[in-house]
Design a protein around this motif. Structure first.
Motif, PDB file in Angstrom:
ATOM      1  N   LEU A  87       0.834  -1.207   0.000  1.00 38.71           N
ATOM      2  CA  LEU A  87       0.000   0.000   0.000  1.00 38.71           C
ATOM      3  C   LEU A  87       0.868   1.256   0.000  1.00 38.71           C
ATOM      4  O   LEU A  87       1.807   1.363   0.774  1.00 38.71           O
ATOM      5  N   ASN A  88       0.526   2.178  -0.876  1.00 38.96           N
ATOM      6  CA  ASN A  88       1.289   3.421  -1.002  1.00 38.96           C
ATOM      7  C   ASN A  88       0.497   4.563  -0.371  1.00 38.96           C
ATOM      8  O   ASN A  88      -0.484   5.036  -0.956  1.00 38.96           O
ATOM      9  N   PRO A  89       0.872   5.024   0.817  1.00 37.16           N
ATOM     10  CA  PRO A  89       0.104   6.085   1.495  1.00 37.16           C
ATOM     11  C   PRO A  89       0.101   7.404   0.741  1.00 37.16           C
ATOM     12  O   PRO A  89      -0.724   8.268   1.010  1.00 37.16           O
ATOM     13  N   ARG A  90       0.997   7.572  -0.231  1.00 35.01           N
ATOM     14  CA  ARG A  90       1.050   8.811  -1.011  1.00 35.01           C
ATOM     15  C   ARG A  90      -0.002   8.848  -2.115  1.00 35.01           C
ATOM     16  O   ARG A  90      -0.294   9.911  -2.666  1.00 35.01           O
ATOM     17  N   SER A  91      -0.556   7.695  -2.451  1.00 31.03           N
ATOM     18  CA  SER A  91      -1.469   7.631  -3.590  1.00 31.03           C
ATOM     19  C   SER A  91      -2.815   8.290  -3.286  1.00 31.03           C
ATOM     20  O   SER A  91      -3.416   8.905  -4.156  1.00 31.03           O
ATOM     21  N   SER A  92      -3.310   8.159  -2.062  1.00 27.65           N
ATOM     22  CA  SER A  92      -4.595   8.768  -1.698  1.00 27.65           C
ATOM     23  C   SER A  92      -4.790   8.697  -0.194  1.00 27.65           C
ATOM     24  O   SER A  92      -4.119   7.924   0.503  1.00 27.65           O
ATOM     25  N   THR A  93      -5.725   9.474   0.299  1.00 28.55           N
ATOM     26  CA  THR A  93      -6.043   9.438   1.719  1.00 28.55           C
ATOM     27  C   THR A  93      -6.592   8.075   2.108  1.00 28.55           C
ATOM     28  O   THR A  93      -6.312   7.570   3.197  1.00 28.55           O
ATOM     29  N   ALA A  94      -7.374   7.466   1.226  1.00 30.80           N
ATOM     30  CA  ALA A  94      -7.953   6.147   1.506  1.00 30.80           C
ATOM     31  C   ALA A  94      -6.866   5.103   1.725  1.00 30.80           C
ATOM     32  O   ALA A  94      -6.936   4.293   2.649  1.00 30.80           O
ATOM     33  N   SER A  95      -5.836   5.120   0.879  1.00 34.50           N
ATOM     34  CA  SER A  95      -4.730   4.175   1.025  1.00 34.50           C
ATOM     35  C   SER A  95      -3.969   4.433   2.318  1.00 34.50           C
ATOM     36  O   SER A  95      -3.558   3.499   3.015  1.00 34.50           O
ATOM     37  N   PHE A  96      -3.781   5.701   2.626  1.00 38.25           N
ATOM     38  CA  PHE A  96      -3.066   6.068   3.853  1.00 38.25           C
ATOM     39  C   PHE A  96      -3.796   5.535   5.085  1.00 38.25           C
ATOM     40  O   PHE A  96      -3.195   4.933   5.976  1.00 38.25           O
ATOM     41  N   LYS A  97      -5.112   5.754   5.140  1.00 33.00           N
ATOM     42  CA  LYS A  97      -5.886   5.332   6.304  1.00 33.00           C
ATOM     43  C   LYS A  97      -5.959   3.821   6.423  1.00 33.00           C
ATOM     44  O   LYS A  97      -5.893   3.267   7.530  1.00 33.00           O
ATOM     45  N   LEU A  98      -6.095   3.126   5.291  1.00 31.77           N
ATOM     46  CA  LEU A  98      -6.162   1.664   5.332  1.00 31.77           C
ATOM     47  C   LEU A  98      -4.834   1.072   5.789  1.00 31.77           C
ATOM     48  O   LEU A  98      -4.802   0.152   6.606  1.00 31.77           O
ATOM     49  N   LYS A  99      -3.726   1.609   5.282  1.00 32.79           N
ATOM     50  CA  LYS A  99      -2.418   1.100   5.697  1.00 32.79           C
ATOM     51  C   LYS A  99      -2.191   1.373   7.178  1.00 32.79           C
ATOM     52  O   LYS A  99      -1.648   0.523   7.900  1.00 32.79           O
ATOM     53  N   GLU A 100      -2.589   2.536   7.632  1.00 32.57           N
ATOM     54  CA  GLU A 100      -2.459   2.886   9.043  1.00 32.57           C
ATOM     55  C   GLU A 100      -3.213   1.876   9.907  1.00 32.57           C
ATOM     56  O   GLU A 100      -2.709   1.425  10.948  1.00 32.57           O
ATOM     57  N   ASN A 101      -4.407   1.500   9.486  1.00 36.22           N
ATOM     58  CA  ASN A 101      -5.221   0.530  10.216  1.00 36.22           C
ATOM     59  C   ASN A 101      -4.593  -0.852  10.213  1.00 36.22           C
ATOM     60  O   ASN A 101      -4.544  -1.536  11.248  1.00 36.22           O
ATOM     61  N   LEU A 102      -4.065  -1.277   9.061  1.00 40.27           N
ATOM     62  CA  LEU A 102      -3.463  -2.613   8.946  1.00 40.27           C
ATOM     63  C   LEU A 102      -2.157  -2.724   9.727  1.00 40.27           C
ATOM     64  O   LEU A 102      -1.794  -3.804  10.192  1.00 40.27           O
ATOM     65  N   LEU A 103      -1.439  -1.619   9.850  1.00 44.14           N
ATOM     66  CA  LEU A 103      -0.208  -1.633  10.629  1.00 44.14           C
ATOM     67  C   LEU A 103      -0.499  -1.638  12.125  1.00 44.14           C
ATOM     68  O   LEU A 103       0.226  -2.258  12.906  1.00 44.14           O
ATOM     69  N   GLU A 104      -1.570  -0.959  12.505  1.00 44.58           N
ATOM     70  CA  GLU A 104      -1.922  -0.904  13.929  1.00 44.58           C
ATOM     71  C   GLU A 104      -2.530  -2.217  14.404  1.00 44.58           C
ATOM     72  O   GLU A 104      -2.231  -2.687  15.501  1.00 44.58           O
ATOM     73  N   TYR A 105      -3.380  -2.807  13.561  1.00 51.42           N
ATOM     74  CA  TYR A 105      -4.019  -4.086  13.892  1.00 51.42           C
ATOM     75  C   TYR A 105      -3.723  -5.057  12.760  1.00 51.42           C
ATOM     76  O   TYR A 105      -4.421  -5.089  11.742  1.00 51.42           O
ATOM     77  N   GLU A 106      -2.670  -5.832  12.915  1.00 47.16           N
ATOM     78  CA  GLU A 106      -2.167  -6.696  11.838  1.00 47.16           C
ATOM     79  C   GLU A 106      -3.213  -7.705  11.370  1.00 47.16           C
ATOM     80  O   GLU A 106      -3.842  -8.389  12.176  1.00 47.16           O
ATOM     81  N   ALA A 107      -3.385  -7.789  10.065  1.00 45.31           N
ATOM     82  CA  ALA A 107      -4.299  -8.766   9.470  1.00 45.31           C
ATOM     83  C   ALA A 107      -3.543 -10.066   9.209  1.00 45.31           C
ATOM     84  O   ALA A 107      -2.380 -10.042   8.813  1.00 45.31           O
ATOM     85  N   VAL A 108      -4.214 -11.199   9.427  1.00 48.12           N
ATOM     86  CA  VAL A 108      -3.547 -12.490   9.242  1.00 48.12           C
ATOM     87  C   VAL A 108      -4.137 -13.276   8.074  1.00 48.12           C
ATOM     88  O   VAL A 108      -3.616 -14.326   7.707  1.00 48.12           O
ATOM     89  N   THR A 109      -5.215 -12.784   7.489  1.00 44.92           N
ATOM     90  CA  THR A 109      -5.803 -13.435   6.318  1.00 44.92           C
ATOM     91  C   THR A 109      -6.178 -12.388   5.281  1.00 44.92           C
ATOM     92  O   THR A 109      -6.395 -11.216   5.607  1.00 44.92           O
ATOM     93  N   TRP A 110      -6.298 -12.833   4.031  1.00 47.78           N
ATOM     94  CA  TRP A 110      -6.697 -11.919   2.974  1.00 47.78           C
ATOM     95  C   TRP A 110      -8.142 -11.475   3.168  1.00 47.78           C
ATOM     96  O   TRP A 110      -8.505 -10.330   2.868  1.00 47.78           O
ATOM     97  N   ALA A 111      -8.975 -12.356   3.691  1.00 45.24           N
ATOM     98  CA  ALA A 111     -10.372 -12.004   3.953  1.00 45.24           C
ATOM     99  C   ALA A 111     -10.457 -10.844   4.945  1.00 45.24           C
ATOM    100  O   ALA A 111     -11.279  -9.934   4.791  1.00 45.24           O
ATOM    101  N   ASP A 112      -9.595 -10.857   5.939  1.00 43.84           N
ATOM    102  CA  ASP A 112      -9.560  -9.778   6.924  1.00 43.84           C
ATOM    103  C   ASP A 112      -9.175  -8.458   6.261  1.00 43.84           C
ATOM    104  O   ASP A 112      -9.764  -7.403   6.519  1.00 43.84           O
ATOM    105  N   VAL A 113      -8.167  -8.523   5.392  1.00 43.12           N
ATOM    106  CA  VAL A 113      -7.728  -7.327   4.665  1.00 43.12           C
ATOM    107  C   VAL A 113      -8.880  -6.757   3.840  1.00 43.12           C
ATOM    108  O   VAL A 113      -9.170  -5.557   3.867  1.00 43.12           O
TER     109      VAL A 113
END
Length: 242
Positions: free
Chosen positions: A130-156
């Motif tokens: 995920l590239n946080p520079r591409s859009s605010t949506a990407s930034f927020k999603l990456k921030e969430n995934l880094l804070e609460y690590e996903a362990v499956t693709w379904a979770d992502v």
């Protein structure tokens, strides 16, 4: 004990055995003690899954270092290929001009074209890509995934969809409605009420001030008189020189 890098599944098991054997034999050990040292010290050169494998060897199944080395190489021959698969999926990254929706679709498509990997690795690769520079949506999603690590693709994917849902919840809260023909989600910039709006803020629309920018600057009375005689002349600006 010589300094030998621990085997963690990232390197060739055959090369590890060769390096280990060479190091032990070059350590001024008596010839009749080499076999015993090779057997006793090999465990100290293992880590992670390789160490677990060693600890679960059947009792009395290893009677020589040759048997141990052969079993080790056969058990870990696929490690290098598996790590190569992980490296391949980690190469899928979001471009600066790629919308979040586009990256999600491309990641799923390219992932299906690669040899299968664990769900956890797919989740890690997407988060890393995920590239946080591409859009605010990407930034927020990456921030969430880094804070609460996903362990499956379904979770992502569920979190990706929840971020979209959050946007619509805000719209409902303030009773705002969208025209599908005029909507574009995740874009980096656009025109709004005659201004350019982007992640840099609100800027002047250059198209709106083009006429002003094109005004010719003159700095003497003669030039002004010449311009006035030309009925098709452009707007002019007189620059007073002291």
């Amino acid at each position: 004990m010589p300094d030998i890098p621990k085997y963690d599944g990232m390197t060739d098991p055959q090369e590890h055995v060769t390096s280990y054997t060479r190091a032990i034999k070059g350590n001024d050990i008596e010839e009749d003690e080499i076999e015993s040292v090779l057997l006793k010290k090999f465990r100290e050169t293992l880590s992670k899954g390789a160490l677990t494998w060693y600890d679960h060897l059947p009792e009395h199944s290893i009677t020589s270092f040759e048997i141990l080395a052969d079993a080790f190489i056969k058990a870990h021959a696929g490690d290098k290929k598996v790590q190569s698969r992980k490296a391949d999926i980690l190469r899928i990254t979001q471009r600066d001009d790629e919308l979040l929706r586009e990256f999600v679709n491309r990641f799923q498509r390219e992932r299906m074209e690669l040899p299968p990997v664990m769900e956890e690795w797919a989740a890690q690769a997407f988060t890393k890509g995920l590239n946080p520079r591409s859009s605010t949506a990407s930034f927020k999603l990456k921030e969430n995934l880094l804070e609460y690590e996903a362990v499956t693709w379904a979770d992502v994917h569920n979190r990706y969809e929840s971020k979209i849902q959050d946007t619509f919840d805000v719209l409902r809260k303030y009773n705002m409605k969208l025209n599908p023909e005029k909507c574009a989600f995740g874009v980096q910039s656009g025109k709004f009420l005659g201004f350019m709006v982007s992640n840099r803020g609100i800027e002047i629309n250059s198209d709106k001030i083009k006429t002003i920018e094109d005004i010719e600057v003159v700095n003497n009375v003669k030039a002004v008189q010449t311009e006035q005689k030309d009925s098709s002349s452009k707007p002019i600006h007189l620059e007073v020189i002291e």
